[in-house]
Scaffold this motif. Structure first.
Motif, mmCIF file in Angstrom:
data_model
loop_
_atom_site.group_PDB
_atom_site.id
_atom_site.type_symbol
_atom_site.label_atom_id
_atom_site.label_comp_id
_atom_site.label_asym_id
_atom_site.label_seq_id
_atom_site.Cartn_x
_atom_site.Cartn_y
_atom_site.Cartn_z
ATOM 1 N N ALA A 152 34.332 12.153 16.788
ATOM 2 C CA ALA A 152 34.366 10.998 16.467
ATOM 3 C C ALA A 152 34.972 10.622 15.287
ATOM 4 N N THR A 153 35.988 10.881 14.255
ATOM 5 C CA THR A 153 36.245 10.351 13.476
ATOM 6 C C THR A 153 37.054 9.017 13.083
ATOM 7 N N LYS A 154 36.569 8.196 12.415
ATOM 8 C CA LYS A 154 38.034 7.042 12.305
ATOM 9 C C LYS A 154 38.643 7.121 11.833
ATOM 10 N N VAL A 155 40.081 8.330 12.457
ATOM 11 C CA VAL A 155 41.017 8.086 11.864
ATOM 12 C C VAL A 155 42.115 7.829 13.006
ATOM 13 N N CYS A 156 43.293 7.209 11.946
ATOM 14 C CA CYS A 156 44.601 6.895 13.034
ATOM 15 C C CYS A 156 45.687 7.692 12.534
ATOM 16 N N LEU A 157 47.000 7.724 13.484
ATOM 17 C CA LEU A 157 48.138 7.422 13.011
ATOM 18 C C LEU A 157 49.020 5.990 13.524
ATOM 19 N N LEU A 158 49.687 5.475 12.843
ATOM 20 C CA LEU A 158 50.493 4.528 13.227
ATOM 21 C C LEU A 158 51.338 4.824 13.957
ATOM 22 N N GLY A 159 52.187 4.057 14.250
ATOM 23 C CA GLY A 159 53.550 4.116 15.748
ATOM 24 C C GLY A 159 54.527 2.971 14.276
ATOM 25 N N ARG A 160 55.521 3.382 14.201
ATOM 26 C CA ARG A 160 57.026 2.451 13.058
ATOM 27 C C ARG A 160 56.295 1.030 13.570
ATOM 28 N N THR A 161 56.667 0.656 14.704
ATOM 29 C CA THR A 161 56.327 -0.599 14.514
ATOM 30 C C THR A 161 54.865 -0.924 14.010
ATOM 31 N N VAL A 162 54.688 -0.887 14.337
ATOM 32 C CA VAL A 162 53.009 -1.064 13.615
ATOM 33 C C VAL A 162 52.980 -1.114 12.261
ATOM 34 N N ALA A 163 53.103 -0.166 11.534
ATOM 35 C CA ALA A 163 53.638 0.686 10.029
ATOM 36 C C ALA A 163 54.027 -0.252 9.373
ATOM 37 N N ASP A 164 55.196 -0.697 10.816
ATOM 38 C CA ASP A 164 56.560 -1.928 9.557
ATOM 39 C C ASP A 164 55.321 -3.196 9.978
ATOM 40 N N ASN A 165 54.462 -3.401 10.617
ATOM 41 C CA ASN A 165 53.951 -5.362 10.786
ATOM 42 C C ASN A 165 52.784 -4.981 9.838
ATOM 43 N N LEU A 166 51.919 -4.145 8.975
ATOM 44 C CA LEU A 166 51.055 -3.900 8.874
ATOM 45 C C LEU A 166 51.503 -2.965 7.097
ATOM 46 N N PHE A 167 52.809 -3.036 6.833
ATOM 47 C CA PHE A 167 53.057 -2.974 5.446
ATOM 48 C C PHE A 167 54.206 -3.169 5.302
ATOM 49 N N PRO A 168 54.875 -4.638 5.518
ATOM 50 C CA PRO A 168 55.439 -4.566 5.420
ATOM 51 C C PRO A 168 57.045 -4.840 4.148
ATOM 52 N N ASP A 169 55.802 -4.701 2.988
ATOM 53 C CA ASP A 169 56.363 -4.421 2.127
ATOM 54 C C ASP A 169 56.766 -2.777 1.732
ATOM 55 N N GLY A 170 56.744 -2.047 2.320
ATOM 56 C CA GLY A 170 57.485 -0.378 2.538
ATOM 57 C C GLY A 170 56.356 0.253 1.616
ATOM 58 N N GLU A 171 55.131 -0.194 1.484
ATOM 59 C CA GLU A 171 54.087 0.884 1.221
ATOM 60 C C GLU A 171 53.955 1.811 1.964
ATOM 61 N N ASP A 172 53.717 2.700 1.448
ATOM 62 C CA ASP A 172 53.644 3.697 2.366
ATOM 63 C C ASP A 172 51.985 4.153 2.780
ATOM 64 N N PRO A 173 51.831 3.856 4.241
ATOM 65 C CA PRO A 173 50.432 3.780 4.577
ATOM 66 C C PRO A 173 49.812 5.057 5.051
ATOM 67 N N LEU A 174 50.352 5.172 4.494
ATOM 68 C CA LEU A 174 49.217 6.987 4.833
ATOM 69 C C LEU A 174 48.246 6.855 3.450
ATOM 70 N N GLY A 175 47.026 7.364 4.377
ATOM 71 C CA GLY A 175 45.909 7.492 3.225
ATOM 72 C C GLY A 175 45.085 5.623 3.343
ATOM 73 N N LYS A 176 45.431 4.952 3.404
ATOM 74 C CA LYS A 176 45.467 4.033 3.757
ATOM 75 C C LYS A 176 44.085 3.495 4.871
ATOM 76 N N THR A 177 43.346 2.270 4.275
ATOM 77 C CA THR A 177 42.286 2.315 5.384
ATOM 78 C C THR A 177 42.679 1.209 5.885
ATOM 79 N N ILE A 178 43.105 0.956 7.384
ATOM 80 C CA ILE A 178 43.746 -0.110 8.052
ATOM 81 C C ILE A 178 42.596 -0.970 9.007
ATOM 82 N N ARG A 179 41.827 -2.075 9.910
ATOM 83 C CA ARG A 179 41.154 -1.928 11.120
ATOM 84 C C ARG A 179 41.478 -2.495 11.758
ATOM 85 N N PHE A 180 40.917 -1.914 13.660
ATOM 86 C CA PHE A 180 41.366 -2.104 14.455
ATOM 87 C C PHE A 180 39.923 -2.952 15.112
ATOM 88 N N ASN A 181 40.598 -4.335 15.288
ATOM 89 C CA ASN A 181 39.574 -5.030 15.820
ATOM 90 C C ASN A 181 37.678 -4.747 15.083
#
Lengths: 407, 255
Positions: A152-181
C-alpha cells in the motif's frame, strides 16, 4: 424471338427519347443516391461512435459492480453496497480461465495539491493490470508494481489534466510528491491523454494509485467498488461472464434461486446498444430515402404509361408483323429496367461522391458497404419490373387491329 | 399447291350493344399463287374486316380460312402472330415506319421477331429487299428524312423481307399524290411479275385496272369477282405524265 433483339429494340427506343429517359431516371438517381449517402453516413457515424466508446476500454472489457439493492428498506447506491471483496478479486484472478486480466477498483474524490496549485479530482485505486483493461498508456515513468499493491505504498500516476493543473509551468511532475487530501503521494508516472469520453467526461482528470493505498489510507474500507476484467478474447465474452457469475455466487454463498448481489456489464453489450441505436437511426433515414425511391418508381410508371399511349401505333405495327404479346411486354419491361438500372448506377456513383465529400467535411470515415450497393441494384431492378409491369401489360394486351389504326 | 388463300363460307359478326352486325356474310373464294387481286368496296362494305381476317389479325365467327393450306380459325393470338411473321407482308396506308429509325432498321423489324434468323442474315435480307424497291442508296436514311413515296417503298421492303406467301396492301397509295401512286403501283406490278401474290384493298376504282382480278364487296357479300383482261401498265401511265421535279426536291419542299 431472340431476347438480345428485344434488348436492342428497347435500347433503341430509349436512345430515341434521351431527354425523357434522363428525366425519368432522375427520380431513381436521387432515390438511390440518398439511400447510399444515408447508409454511408450512418455506418460512418457508427464507426466514429465505436472509436469513442473504444477509449473507455478495450472491447473485451467486463465491468463487475455490486447490485444496487435494498438494505433495511433503504435503496442503496451501488457504490455503498459492500458485496464485492478483495477475495472476489483474488478468486477471479486465480480461478477464472476466460479472463486475461482482472483489476479491483475503488475510487475517492478529493483535492490534489502541489505547492500553491490545487485541483479537485478523482483517485482510482487499482491493480497494475487496470491500464491494459482500460486501454490507458503510460507516457512517462512506469506503473507501480505488485509489491506497491501489497505494501500500500503512497505512489500515483497523474492524468494529463491533473498534471497540467498541478504543474502549470511545464515542470516535469515525475518524481515530485503531491498531496491528495493531505496525504503525500509520490508521482511515479504520467498517463497518456485520452480526451473526452463519448458522454463528454474528461478522461484525463484522474489519478491512479494502488487499490490497497486508496482502501487503507483514504477510505478505510475493506470492500471494492467494482472489478474490471478483460477476457482472453472477445468471442469468449459470454463464457467469461458465466464464469464470473459462478465464481462470485460461490464466494458470496448465494443459494440457488436467489438473486445475484452483483451485476455484470460487458463492453460488447454497450457496443450492442450503441449499434442498435445508430442502426435504428440509419434504418429510419434509409426509409425516408426509400420513399424518394418509391416516388422515383412511380415516375417511371407514369412515363412508361405515357410512352405506351404515345406508341400505340408502333405497338400495333410490331404485332401485325409478328410480335407476340409477350415480346411487347418484355420490350417495355426491359425499357423500364434499363431506365432504373442506369439511374441506379448513376445514383450509386453520385452517392459515393457525395458521401466521400460529406465525410471530408464532417471529418468522419464514411463507409459504403458493398451490401448497400447490391441492395440498391436489386431495388432498381425490382422497381423497374414492378412499376414497368402495368404499362407493359397494357401495351401487350392491345388489340393489333385497333392499335395499327390508332390516330 | 397453287391455292394460297381459301375462304370457305366465311362469316364475321360483331356485337354492338344488343344488335349483331354481320360484317361478312358467307364469303367464299380462293386466291392462287401469283395473283394480283384488288378488293374494293365502299366504307362499311366489310373490306377492312376481310383484310383483318386475311391478315390473321382477326378470326372468323364461322366458316374456314386456309392460309397456305393451314386453317387459321382455331389458332390463338400467339400462333397467329407467328403466322403473320412468316407468311404475311403488310403495307399500310400511313406507312407505319418507326420514327427516327433508319430504312434498314425498319426493314429488319419483322426478322427481329424470328428466332431462326441471325443478325447477319437479317442485314443481308434487308439490303436485298431495299434494293428490290429501288432504295439501295438510302439504307441509312432515317424515316423522317424521306419523302412519302420513299417511306412507302421502305414499308414495301419491310413487307417483302420475310418472303411472305402473300402481300396485303391496305390503301397503300391512299396518302400519296398521283404520280407517286403510279410509282408505287408500278413497283407492285413489278413484284407481281416476279411471282409475288398481292392483295390490294382500296376504295379507289382506278387501281383495279392495274391488277389481274377485281373483287367488289357490298354489305358483307362479294357482289363481283371478275378477272381483268386488259391490265394497264402503271409504268406506261407514269411515262405519259409530265416530268415533275425530282422526288428529292419535293421532299425538300415538304420538309
Amino acid at each position: 424471338m431472340r431476347y438480345s433483339n428485344l434488348i436492342k429494340i428497347a435500347l433503341k427506343a430509349l436512345a430515341n427519347n434521351k431527354t425523357r429517359a434522363l428525366l425519368t431516371m432522375l427520380g431513381i438517381i436521387i432515390g438511390i443516391m440518398s439511400v447510399i449517402v444515408i447508409l454511408a453516413l450512418g455506418s460512418g457515424a457508427k464507426e466514429s461512435i465505436k472509436d469513442q466508446i473504444g477509449t473507455m476500454g478495450s472491447s473485451d472489457m467486463i465491468m463487475i459492480m455490486p447490485y444496487m439493492g435494498q438494505e433495511g428498506g433503504v435503496t442503496q447506491s451501488a457504490s455503498n453496497m459492500q458485496s464485492l471483496k478483495r477475495e472476489d478479486y483474488e478468486s477471479l484472478l486465480n480461478d477464472a480461465k476466460f479472463l486475461k486480466a482482472v483489476s479491483p477498483v475503488v475510487t475517492t474524490g478529493g483535492q490534489a495539491i502541489s505547492g500553491s496549485n490545487n485541483t479537485p479530482t478523482t483517485m482510482y485505486g487499482v491493480s497494475p493490470s487496470y491500464l491494459g483493461i482500460r486501454n490507458i498508456n503510460v507516457s512517462s515513468g512506469a506503473i507501480f508494481g505488485d509489491d506497491d499493491v501489497s505494501r500500500a505504498t503512497k505512489v500515483c500516476l497523474l492524468g494529463r489534466t491533473v498534471a497540467d493543473n498541478l504543474f502549470p509551468d511545464g515542470e516535469d511532475p515525475l518524481g515530485k510528491t503531491i498531496r491528495f487530501n493531505s496525504t503525500p503521494m509520490k508521482v511515479v508516472g504520467l498517463l497518456e491523454s485520452k480526451g473526452a469520453s463519448s458522454v463528454g467526461q474528461d478522461q484525463d482528470d484522474m489519478i491512479i494509485a494502488p487499490f490497497t493505498t486508496v482502501q487503507k489510507r483514504f477510505l478505510a474500507i475493506n470492500h471494492l467498488h467494482s472489478i474490471y476484467a478483460s477476457t482472453v478474447s472477445e468471442e469468449y465474452t459470454n463464457e467469461a461472464m458465466a464464469e464470473i457469475k459462478e465464481i462470485l455466487r460461490r464466494n458470496h454463498k448465494i443459494l440457488e434461486g436467489n438473486d445475484d448481489d452483483f451485476q455484470l456489464m460487458s463492453m460488447e453489450e454497450v457496443m450492442g446498444t450503441i449499434d442498435s441505436v445508430t442502426g435504428l437511426l440509419t434504418t429510419l433515414l434509409a426509409c425516408i430515402a426509400g420513399i424518394s425511391l418509391l416516388v422515383g418508381g412511380i415516375g417511371i410508371m407514369n412515363i412508361m404509361y405515357v410512352s405506351v399511349t404515345e406508341r400505340i401505333k408502333e405497338i400495333g405495327l410490331r404485332m401485325s408483323i409478328g410480335a407476340k404479346g409477350i415480346h411487347i411486354l418484355i420490350q417495355f419491361l426491359i425499357e423500364a429496367v434499363i431506365i432504373s438500372l442506369l439511374g441506379g448506377l448513376i445514383g450509386i456513383i453520385l452517392g459515393w461522391a457525395v458521401s466521400a465529400i460529406a465525410g471530408l467535411f464532417l471529418d468522419m470515415n464514411t463507409v459504403i458497404q458493398p451490401s448497400s450497393v447490391i441492395i440498391s441494384f436489386a431495388i432498381c431492378t425490382l422497381t423497374g419490373i414492378f412499376f414497368g409491369w402495368y404499362p407493359a401489360k397494357k401495351a401487350a394486351n392491345l388489340n393489333p387491329i385497333d392499335a395499327i389504326r390508332y390516330e | 399447291m397453287n391455292e394460297i388463300i381459301k375462304v370457305d363460307n366465311l362469316c364475321r359478326d360483331f356485337k354492338v350493344g344488343e344488335e349483331v352486325v354481320h360484317a361478312l356474310r358467307n364469303i367464299t373464294f380462293t386466291i392462287n399463287k401469283g395473283e394480283f387481286i384488288t378488293i374494293m368496296g365502299a366504307s362499311g362494305s366489310g373490306k377492312s374486316t376481310l383484310l383483318n381476317i386475311l391478315g390473321c389479325l382477326d378470326v372468323a365467327t364461322s366458316g374456314e380460312y386456309y392460309l397456305d393450306g393451314v386453317s387459321v380459325r382455331k389458332m390463338d393470338r400467339n400462333k397467329r402472330a407467328t403466322l403473320r411473321n412468316r407468311k404475311i407482308g403488310f403495307v399500310f396506308q400511313s406507312y407505319n415506319l418507326l420514327p427516327k429509325t433508319t430504312a434498314i432498321e425498319n426493314v429488319e423489324l419483322p426478322l427481329l421477331y424470328n428466332k431462326n434468323i441471325t443478325s447477319t442474315q437479317s442485314r443481308q435480307k434487308s439490303i436485298e429487299a431495299l434494293t428490290e424497291v429501288g432504295l439501295a442508296d438510302r439504307l441509312y436514311h432515317r424515316s423522317n428524312q424521306m419523302s412519302g413515296g420513299q417511306q412507302q417503298r421502305v414499308a414495301i421492303a419491310r413487307a417483302l423481307v420475310n418472303d411472305p406467301v402473300i402481300i396485303l396492301a391496305d390503301e397503300a397509295t391512299g396518302n400519296l399524290d398521283s404520280r407517286t401512286s403510279y410509282e408505287i403501283l408500278a413497283l407492285f406490278q413489278k413484284l407481281h411479275k416476279e411471282g409475288k401474290t398481292i392483295i390490294f384493298v382500296t376504295h379507289n376504282p382506278e387501281i383495279a385496272s392495274f391488277s389481274g382480278r377485281t373483287m367488289v364487296l357490298k354489305d358483307g357479300r362479294v357482289i363481283h369477282d371478275t378477272p381483268n383482261m386488259k391490265i394497264a401498265s402503271a409504268k406506261a401511265v407514269l411515262d405519259t405524265l409530265p416530268v415533275e421535279e425530282e422526288e428529292e426536291d419535293i421532299a425538300r419542299h415538304i420538309v
